[in-house]
Scaffold this motif. Structure first.
Motif: not given
Length: 172
Positions: A66, A69-77
């Protein structure tokens, strides 16, 4: 100490005893509530761990995935999931310490490391209990003595203030 002062100190002692005798009951209700929170968090944490294992990852490796990840949503998750896991482990530790503490010391254990959300919700829904346990009687006695001492000290302070006032009037 005059009769009115004695009555006031006894009433203050009884009020203190009544309030303090509820400490073990509050700790018990907190412990019950913490158990419910742990049960719910366990479902989330175990589901996460199971999904990680299905992808041949342990919990920390899944959290790292997580985080990377380059995706902000996944990092926040991932941050959110780490927070959930940390809270779950903290509550488990609190539950253990409350469970192993002597009944009289449970309120001290609770106050030393209470979860803010669980504490606030316990306080909101707190229902006083009759202190028929040894711990309730001990805490009631502590409160009685504390209330009595506070009332006695306030009475001494009031008497001294009255004496000072009389002396000042006599000097004038």
């Amino acid at each position: 100490m005059g009769p009115i002062a004695r009555i006031i100190t006894i009433v203050a002692g009884l009020a203190g005893g009544t309030v303090f005798s509820q400490a073990p009951e509050f700790a018990q209700q907190y412990r019950q509530r913490i158990g419910g929170a742990i049960d719910e968090l366990r479902v989330i944490v175990e589901d996460f761990s199971t999904q990680a294992a299905e992808h041949h990852l342990d919990r920390q490796q899944a959290l790292n995935a997580y985080a990377q990840s380059s995706d902000d949503f996944l990092r926040d998750r991932g941050v959110s999931m780490q927070s959930t896991i940390t809270r779950y482990e903290t509550l488990l530790s609190q539950q253990f310490h409350l469970g192993t503490a002597a009944p009289v010391s449970k309120p001290f254990v609770l106050l030393g490391n209470a979860d803010d959300v669980v504490f606030a919700n316990t306080w909101r829904d707190f229902a006083p209990g009759v202190p028929v346990s040894f711990a309730g009687l001990v805490w009631g006695a502590i409160g009685f003595i504390g209330g009595w001492v506070v009332a006695a000290l306030l009475g001494l302070g009031a008497r001294r203030a009255m004496r000072v006032r009389r002396v000042h009037r006599q000097v004038r």
